[in-house]
Motif scaffolding. Structure first.
Motif: not given
Length: 291
Positions: A109-118, A158-172
């Protein structure tokens, strides 16, 4: 042989380039924003109006409510990312055979742009034709208007944002977990500690630096979020998903430049009031844990 004055000026030449960049790209924009927020301005003139822009900003419900929505959005996304990412990272650092593939899938999900996800999720959440409503309708349930109902719109984003941004948090988190010395776990196993006890007393305290980074990054990102909300609802229905950034954009697009600048200053103050004390608290907590 250099004189005493030349030696005293020597360190200044190293600091000067950074100082110039700081003044031009950080300090001056803040000062100019503070000034223009006290004016009614366009690209030709600026008329001083005192605190009228701020009074209007907080007296209009459509704008003042954006502060509450921003706080709900920022703290909601940050809390979910911190908690969910931790358990996903624990799972992905275990001895499962397919963890390499799963890590790639989690990071996708982090590879996809935020606008495309939205845009994609706005179609998926369509009240009649959306992918998420199809199973509900197939089972005879009433379709949910995820983005059209003021009660569910903000939560859906909020849930969509979590799906999109969760990957960076997981990597850290994964980086933090893998940096923990394995001898701690070996010693705990010899002493008869269970997996839960090891997680609670070894992993959770020692991963605190990674957790602190996730909290700060996700919280600041949530406070200044715009693109996902704009792509999914444009601040609607009504003003139920308007956040500070979307209100600032709307006022600027409408030609209310002074009011828009005042909103920018409010955002800056809000982020500073939350981020700096939180950073101090997290650093103290980290020192207490490691001490």
């Amino acid at each position: 042989m250099k004189t005493k004055k030349e030696r005293s000026m020597y360190p200044v030449w190293f600091v000067l380039p950074s100082l110039i960049i700081f003044v031009i790209f950080f300090l001056w924009p803040i000062i100019s924003s503070l000034y223009y927020s006290l004016t009614v301005w366009n690209f030709e003139t600026a008329k001083f109006c005192g605190l009228d822009n701020y009074k209007l900003f907080f007296s209009e419900h459509s704008m003042s409510s954006s502060v509450v929505h921003t706080l709900i959005y920022a703290f909601g996304t940050s809390a979910l990312k911190v908690i969910l990412a931790f358990f996903i990272a624990i799972f992905l650092t275990s001895k499962i055979k397919t963890k390499g593939f799963i890590r790639s899938a989690v990071f996708f999900p982090n590879l996809v742009s935020m606008m495309a996800v939205g845009l994609a999720f706005s179609y998926m959440m369509h009240p009649t034709k959306g992918l998420l409503n199809m199973p509900i309708q197939a089972l005879g349930g009433t379709p949910i208007d995820f983005l059209g109902d003021p009660k569910t719109a903000l939560l859906s984003i909020i849930l969509t944002d979590v799906w999109k941004g969760l990957s960076i948090s997981v990597v850290i988190y994964i980086a933090g977990i893998q940096s923990i010395d394995k001898t701690y776990y070996e010693a705990a196993s010899i002493d008869g500690a269970t997996g839960w006890q090891q997680l609670k007393h070894i992993t959770l305290p020692l991963v605190a630096p990674s957790q602190n980074s996730i909290i700060i990054l996700s919280l600041i990102g949530g406070l200044r979020s715009f693109d996902l909300i704009w792509a999914m609802t444009g601040g609607g229905p009504g003003f139920s998903t308007d956040v500070l950034a979307s209100v600032i954009y709307k006022q600027y697009a409408a030609g209310f430049y002074g009011l828009s600048t005042a909103g920018n200053v409010v955002m800056l103050i809000l982020i500073s009031v939350i981020a700096f004390p939180l950073q101090h608290f997290l650093n103290k907590r980290e020192e207490a844990i490691q001490g």
